[in-house]
Design a protein around this motif. Structure first.
Motif, PDB file in Angstrom:
ATOM      1  N   GLU A 132      -4.556 -10.474  14.169  1.00 47.78           N
ATOM      2  CA  GLU A 132      -5.482 -11.373  14.087  1.00 47.78           C
ATOM      3  C   GLU A 132      -6.718 -11.020  14.164  1.00 47.78           C
ATOM      4  OE1 GLU A 132      -4.812 -15.226  15.999  1.00 47.78           O
ATOM      5  OE2 GLU A 132      -1.531 -14.454  16.332  1.00 47.78           O
ATOM      6  N   GLN A 133      -7.154  -9.876  15.319  1.00 46.46           N
ATOM      7  CA  GLN A 133      -8.890  -9.439  15.610  1.00 46.46           C
ATOM      8  C   GLN A 133      -9.453  -9.124  14.002  1.00 46.46           C
ATOM      9  OE1 GLN A 133     -10.613  -9.766  18.772  1.00 46.46           O
ATOM     10  NE2 GLN A 133     -12.120  -9.071  16.553  1.00 46.46           N
ATOM     11  N   GLN A 134      -8.670  -7.927  13.637  1.00 44.17           N
ATOM     12  CA  GLN A 134      -8.684  -7.240  12.240  1.00 44.17           C
ATOM     13  C   GLN A 134      -9.049  -9.006  10.720  1.00 44.17           C
ATOM     14  OE1 GLN A 134      -8.792  -4.253  12.112  1.00 44.17           O
ATOM     15  NE2 GLN A 134     -10.328  -4.196  10.363  1.00 44.17           N
ATOM     16  N   ALA A 135      -8.361  -9.472  10.990  1.00 41.63           N
ATOM     17  CA  ALA A 135      -8.376 -10.800   9.837  1.00 41.63           C
ATOM     18  C   ALA A 135      -9.506 -11.548  10.229  1.00 41.63           C
ATOM     19  CB  ALA A 135      -6.660 -11.197  10.227  1.00 41.63           C
ATOM     20  N   LEU A 136      -9.690 -11.540  11.613  1.00 45.42           N
ATOM     21  CA  LEU A 136     -11.461 -12.296  12.327  1.00 45.42           C
ATOM     22  C   LEU A 136     -12.613 -11.721  11.399  1.00 45.42           C
ATOM     23  CD1 LEU A 136     -12.780 -14.296  13.896  1.00 45.42           C
ATOM     24  CD2 LEU A 136     -12.975 -12.544  16.042  1.00 45.42           C
ATOM     25  N   ALA A 137     -12.129 -10.301  11.966  1.00 43.07           N
ATOM     26  CA  ALA A 137     -13.233  -9.091  11.684  1.00 43.07           C
ATOM     27  C   ALA A 137     -13.537  -8.626  10.362  1.00 43.07           C
ATOM     28  CB  ALA A 137     -12.737  -7.915  12.082  1.00 43.07           C
ATOM     29  N   ASP A 138     -12.579  -8.930   9.709  1.00 41.41           N
ATOM     30  CA  ASP A 138     -12.350  -8.939   7.743  1.00 41.41           C
ATOM     31  C   ASP A 138     -13.270 -10.528   7.317  1.00 41.41           C
ATOM     32  OD1 ASP A 138     -11.350  -6.441   7.877  1.00 41.41           O
ATOM     33  OD2 ASP A 138      -9.508  -7.265   7.515  1.00 41.41           O
ATOM     34  N   LEU A 145     -21.093  -8.679  15.807  1.00 42.28           N
ATOM     35  CA  LEU A 145     -20.545  -8.852  17.049  1.00 42.28           C
ATOM     36  C   LEU A 145     -19.312  -9.715  17.099  1.00 42.28           C
ATOM     37  CD1 LEU A 145     -23.266 -11.808  18.447  1.00 42.28           C
ATOM     38  CD2 LEU A 145     -22.780  -9.246  18.896  1.00 42.28           C
ATOM     39  N   LEU A 146     -18.483  -9.916  15.860  1.00 41.78           N
ATOM     40  CA  LEU A 146     -17.045  -9.897  15.538  1.00 41.78           C
ATOM     41  C   LEU A 146     -16.036  -8.988  15.127  1.00 41.78           C
ATOM     42  CD1 LEU A 146     -17.372 -13.618  14.614  1.00 41.78           C
ATOM     43  CD2 LEU A 146     -16.881 -13.483  16.827  1.00 41.78           C
ATOM     44  N   GLN A 147     -16.738  -7.377  15.108  1.00 40.17           N
ATOM     45  CA  GLN A 147     -15.783  -6.464  14.844  1.00 40.17           C
ATOM     46  C   GLN A 147     -14.875  -5.449  15.618  1.00 40.17           C
ATOM     47  OE1 GLN A 147     -16.054  -5.910  11.118  1.00 40.17           O
ATOM     48  NE2 GLN A 147     -17.410  -7.769  11.468  1.00 40.17           N
ATOM     49  N   VAL A 148     -15.386  -6.566  17.046  1.00 36.53           N
ATOM     50  CA  VAL A 148     -15.177  -6.011  18.042  1.00 36.53           C
ATOM     51  C   VAL A 148     -14.191  -7.140  19.351  1.00 36.53           C
ATOM     52  CG1 VAL A 148     -17.034  -5.774  19.042  1.00 36.53           C
ATOM     53  CG2 VAL A 148     -15.426  -4.212  19.940  1.00 36.53           C
ATOM     54  N   ARG A 149     -14.181  -6.899  20.209  1.00 36.86           N
ATOM     55  CA  ARG A 149     -12.591  -7.616  20.655  1.00 36.86           C
ATOM     56  C   ARG A 149     -13.941  -8.416  22.027  1.00 36.86           C
ATOM     57  NH1 ARG A 149     -10.272  -3.009  22.908  1.00 36.86           N
ATOM     58  NH2 ARG A 149     -11.050  -2.374  24.859  1.00 36.86           N
ATOM     59  N   GLY A 150     -14.073  -9.299  21.880  1.00 38.08           N
ATOM     60  CA  GLY A 150     -15.138  -9.910  23.534  1.00 38.08           C
ATOM     61  C   GLY A 150     -15.475 -11.010  23.207  1.00 38.08           C
ATOM     62  N   ASN A 151     -16.328 -11.383  22.138  1.00 33.99           N
ATOM     63  CA  ASN A 151     -17.047 -12.230  22.086  1.00 33.99           C
ATOM     64  C   ASN A 151     -16.106 -13.857  21.628  1.00 33.99           C
ATOM     65  OD1 ASN A 151     -20.187 -11.664  22.243  1.00 33.99           O
ATOM     66  ND2 ASN A 151     -19.828  -9.568  21.039  1.00 33.99           N
ATOM     67  N   ALA A 152     -16.754 -14.784  22.133  1.00 33.72           N
ATOM     68  CA  ALA A 152     -16.137 -16.008  21.501  1.00 33.72           C
ATOM     69  C   ALA A 152     -15.209 -15.932  19.888  1.00 33.72           C
ATOM     70  CB  ALA A 152     -17.647 -17.196  21.499  1.00 33.72           C
ATOM     71  N   GLY A 153     -14.173 -16.821  20.003  1.00 31.08           N
ATOM     72  CA  GLY A 153     -13.460 -16.109  18.892  1.00 31.08           C
ATOM     73  C   GLY A 153     -12.947 -15.480  18.259  1.00 31.08           C
ATOM     74  N   THR A 154     -12.927 -14.539  19.861  1.00 24.49           N
ATOM     75  CA  THR A 154     -11.585 -12.995  19.832  1.00 24.49           C
ATOM     76  C   THR A 154     -10.344 -13.603  19.948  1.00 24.49           C
ATOM     77  OG1 THR A 154     -12.674 -11.855  21.045  1.00 24.49           O
ATOM     78  CG2 THR A 154     -13.364 -11.656  18.794  1.00 24.49           C
ATOM     79  N   GLY A 185      -5.326   3.436  19.316  1.00 23.00           N
ATOM     80  CA  GLY A 185      -6.367   3.983  19.645  1.00 23.00           C
ATOM     81  C   GLY A 185      -8.188   3.546  20.501  1.00 23.00           C
ATOM     82  N   GLY A 186      -7.540   2.631  20.893  1.00 18.87           N
ATOM     83  CA  GLY A 186      -8.844   1.806  22.519  1.00 18.87           C
ATOM     84  C   GLY A 186      -9.370   0.566  21.508  1.00 18.87           C
ATOM     85  N   ARG A 187      -8.297   0.400  20.432  1.00 21.95           N
ATOM     86  CA  ARG A 187      -8.806  -0.963  19.360  1.00 21.95           C
ATOM     87  C   ARG A 187      -8.038  -2.164  20.454  1.00 21.95           C
ATOM     88  NH1 ARG A 187      -8.737   2.400  15.742  1.00 21.95           N
ATOM     89  NH2 ARG A 187     -10.102   2.185  13.771  1.00 21.95           N
ATOM     90  N   GLY A 188      -7.030  -1.557  20.573  1.00 20.36           N
ATOM     91  CA  GLY A 188      -6.761  -3.256  22.040  1.00 20.36           C
ATOM     92  C   GLY A 188      -5.234  -3.655  20.678  1.00 20.36           C
ATOM     93  N   ASP A 189      -4.678  -4.152  21.969  1.00 20.06           N
ATOM     94  CA  ASP A 189      -3.258  -5.280  20.923  1.00 20.06           C
ATOM     95  C   ASP A 189      -2.961  -5.632  22.355  1.00 20.06           C
ATOM     96  OD1 ASP A 189      -1.533  -6.692  19.368  1.00 20.06           O
ATOM     97  OD2 ASP A 189      -0.686  -4.725  18.737  1.00 20.06           O
ATOM     98  N   ARG A 190      -2.062  -6.997  22.348  1.00 19.65           N
ATOM     99  CA  ARG A 190      -1.747  -7.987  23.366  1.00 19.65           C
ATOM    100  C   ARG A 190      -0.312  -6.940  23.178  1.00 19.65           C
ATOM    101  NH1 ARG A 190      -0.925 -13.660  21.844  1.00 19.65           N
ATOM    102  NH2 ARG A 190      -2.694 -13.657  22.165  1.00 19.65           N
ATOM    103  N   ALA A 191      -0.161  -6.486  24.583  1.00 22.62           N
ATOM    104  CA  ALA A 191       1.263  -6.148  24.933  1.00 22.62           C
ATOM    105  C   ALA A 191       2.337  -6.927  24.739  1.00 22.62           C
ATOM    106  CB  ALA A 191       0.945  -5.899  26.403  1.00 22.62           C
ATOM    107  N   PRO A 192       3.991  -6.013  24.530  1.00 25.25           N
ATOM    108  CA  PRO A 192       4.851  -6.617  23.934  1.00 25.25           C
ATOM    109  C   PRO A 192       5.208  -7.594  25.302  1.00 25.25           C
ATOM    110  CG  PRO A 192       5.098  -4.475  23.759  1.00 25.25           C
ATOM    111  CD  PRO A 192       3.759  -4.782  24.414  1.00 25.25           C
ATOM    112  N   ARG A 193       5.791  -9.350  24.809  1.00 24.82           N
ATOM    113  CA  ARG A 193       5.932  -9.782  25.866  1.00 24.82           C
ATOM    114  C   ARG A 193       6.592  -9.724  27.665  1.00 24.82           C
ATOM    115  NH1 ARG A 193       5.569 -15.547  25.356  1.00 24.82           N
ATOM    116  NH2 ARG A 193       6.438 -16.323  26.719  1.00 24.82           N
TER     117      ARG A 193
END
Length: 380
Positions: A132-138, A145-154, A185-193
Motif C-alpha cells: 500500500e505504501q508503494q501504491a501511494l508513492a506510485d 514526501l510520499l515516496q517514503v514512510r513517515g508523512n501524513a498519508g502513510t 532492504g530498509g523500506r519496511g513492512d508491517r510485521a506478520p500478525r
C-alpha cells in the motif's frame, strides 16, 4: 539516595514548577530516582545524591523523566478515579531522535512501579503495509514526501483508531501492530500478525507517541490562499500531505492529555538521526542492495526539491542503506523537515497556551544535548 538531596536537585529543574497539584514527596523522588539510576546508569547503593550520577544522567532522571512521569501520574489517577471504566490516553509528540522511545519505556516502567498498567503504541506501528505504501508513492510520483514512510498519508488510520479505542476501553487481548523497518532492504513492512504484541490485561493508561503526533492541518485557502502559498514555499508536496493530515484528528481526539517535547532548533533532527542510524548499523541493521540504491536514486532524481533545500548530488535516497553517510541521512531527514517547519510553530503555541486540542499539555523544550531548557529558548 537521600530523599532531601533528590528533592532539592529536582526543584532546580525547569519542569518542577509544572507539578502544581499532588507534588511528589521527597521519598518518591528518591524511590523512583534511585530505581532509574540503577536501570539507566547501573548506579549502586553507594550513590546517595543525584550529583554523584553526573550532570547529564542526573538531569535526565530528575529534570526530564521524573517530572514528566509525576505530571502524567497525577492526571491518570484523577481521570481513573472519575471514570474507572476507561483508560487515559496521553499523546507524546517529539521529533525523531530526541529520545522519545527511551522516555516511553521509562514511563511504562514507572507506572508499573506504582501499580498502574500502561500500554504503549507508536505512530510507526500503524504505517501502511509495503504494497500500500508503494501504491501511494506510485499515485503521487511527483511528490517526494510520499515516496517514503513517515508523512501524513502513510498510515493506516482505521487500524490506529481500532487499536487505541480497544486499549482505552480496557479490553483484554488487544493486538498492537508492529512495523519491521528492516524489511525489504530498509523500506519496511508491517510485521506478520503473529509477531504483534498482545496486551493481555486491561490498562490504566495508553501512551501514544510519534514525531508528528499533535500536528494540525492548516487551512490552505485561508486569508486568500496565504497559508497555501506558505506550504508551497516550504515544499511543493506539502499541500497533498496537509490535506491528508486532516484525518489524523481521529487519533488526536482519543487523547486526554499531551506531552510535547520541543526542540530549540529542528536542525538537531539530522544529527540525532545520524546517531541513531549508526547505532542501528553497529547492531546489524539490514541495508539496501546496490541495485535498490541505484533504482531509488534514479527515481528520486526525477522528483522536485523545494527551493529551500540544498540539492545533494547522487544521494537523494528515499530509504537509508545499512551504513549511511551524513549526506544520505541529511537527505532522508529532509523529507520530514517540511512538516516540522509547517506544523511545529502551531503545536508549540498550543502546548504553551490552551493545550493541544484544548487538553492538558506539558511542554518540554530540549537543546541539542537533549537537556531541558527554558521555553523562552525554544523556537523553530
Amino acid at each position: 539516595m537521600r530523599p532531601e538531596a533528590c528533592l532539592s536537585y529536582a526543584q532546580r529543574g525547569e519542569l518542577f514548577s509544572q507539578l502544581k497539584s499532588e507534588a511528589p514527596t521527597a521519598d518518591e523522588w528518591a524511590h523512583h530516582g534511585g530505581q532509574l539510576a540503577v536501570e539507566l546508569c547501573g548506579a549502586g547503593t553507594a550513590v546517595d545524591s543525584p550529583e554523584q550520577l553526573g550532570a547529564a544522567a542526573a538531569g535526565r532522571i530528575f529534570h526530564l523523566y521524573l517530572p514528566i512521569y509525576f505530571w502524567c501520574r497525577t492526571l491518570v489517577r484523577a481521570r481513573r478515579a472519575a471514570d474507572p471504566h476507561c483508560a487515559v490516553g496521553i499523546g507524546i509528540s517529539a521529533p525523531q531522535g530526541c529520545g522519545k522511545t527511551t522516555l516511553v519505556k521509562t514511563l511504562v516502567g514507572r507506572f508499573a512501579a506504582d501499580s498502574l498498567c500502561c500500554a504503549a503504541a507508536s505512530i510507526d506501528d500503524f504505517y501502511l503495509p509495503r504494497a500500500e505504501q508503494q501504491a501511494l508513492a506510485d499515485a503521487h510520483p511527483e511528490n517526494r514526501l510520499l515516496q517514503v514512510r513517515g508523512n501524513a498519508g502513510t498510515h493506516d488510520l482505521q487500524l490506529g483508531v481500532d487499536t487505541l479505542s480497544a486499549l482505552l476501553d480496557r479490553r483484554i487481548g488487544v493486538p498492537i501492530p508492529q512495523y519491521d523497518k528492516s524489511a525489504f532492504g530498509g523500506r519496511g513492512d508491517r510485521a506478520p500478525r503473529e509477531k504483534w504484541h498482545v496486551q493481555s490485561e486491561p490498562v490504566d493508561v495508553v501512551l501514544f507517541e510519534g514525531w508528528m503526533s499533535g500536528f494540525s492541518a492548516v487551512d490552505a485557502d485561508e486569508s486568500g490562499g496565504a497559508q497555501g502559498e506558505r506550504l508551497d514555499q516550504i515544499d511543493p508536496g506539502l499541500r497533498t500531505v496537509n490535506a491528508k493530515l486532516n484525518a489524523y484528528a481521529r487519533w488526536h481526539r482519543l487523547m486526554s492529555a499531551w506531552v510535547v517535547l520541543g526542540v530549540d532548533d529542528p536542525g538537531h533532527v539530522a544529527a540525532w538521526r545520524l546517531e541513531a542510524e549508526r547505532a542501528m548499523a553497529a547492531a546489524g541493521r539490514p541495508g539496501m542492495t546496490d541495485e535498490q540504491v541505484r533504482r531509488d536514486q534514479k527515481r528520486a532524481r526525477r522528483l522536485p526539491l523545494p527551493p529551500t533545500c540544498r540539492v545533494i548530488p547522487h544521494s537523494p535516497l528515499p530509504y537509508l542503506p545499512a551504513y549511511p553517510s551524513a549526506t544520505q541521512v541529511a537527505d532522508f531527514v529532509s523529507r520530514y523537515m517540511p512538516a516540522y517547519h509547517a506544523y511545529l510553530p502551531a503545536l508549540y503555541a498550543a502546548a504553551a497556551g490552551v493545550g493541544v486540542g484544548g487538553m492538558p499539555t506539558m511542554l518540554v523544550m530540549v537543546d541539542k544535548s537533549r537537556a531541558v531548557v527554558p521555553p523562552a529558548q525554544g523556537g523553530v
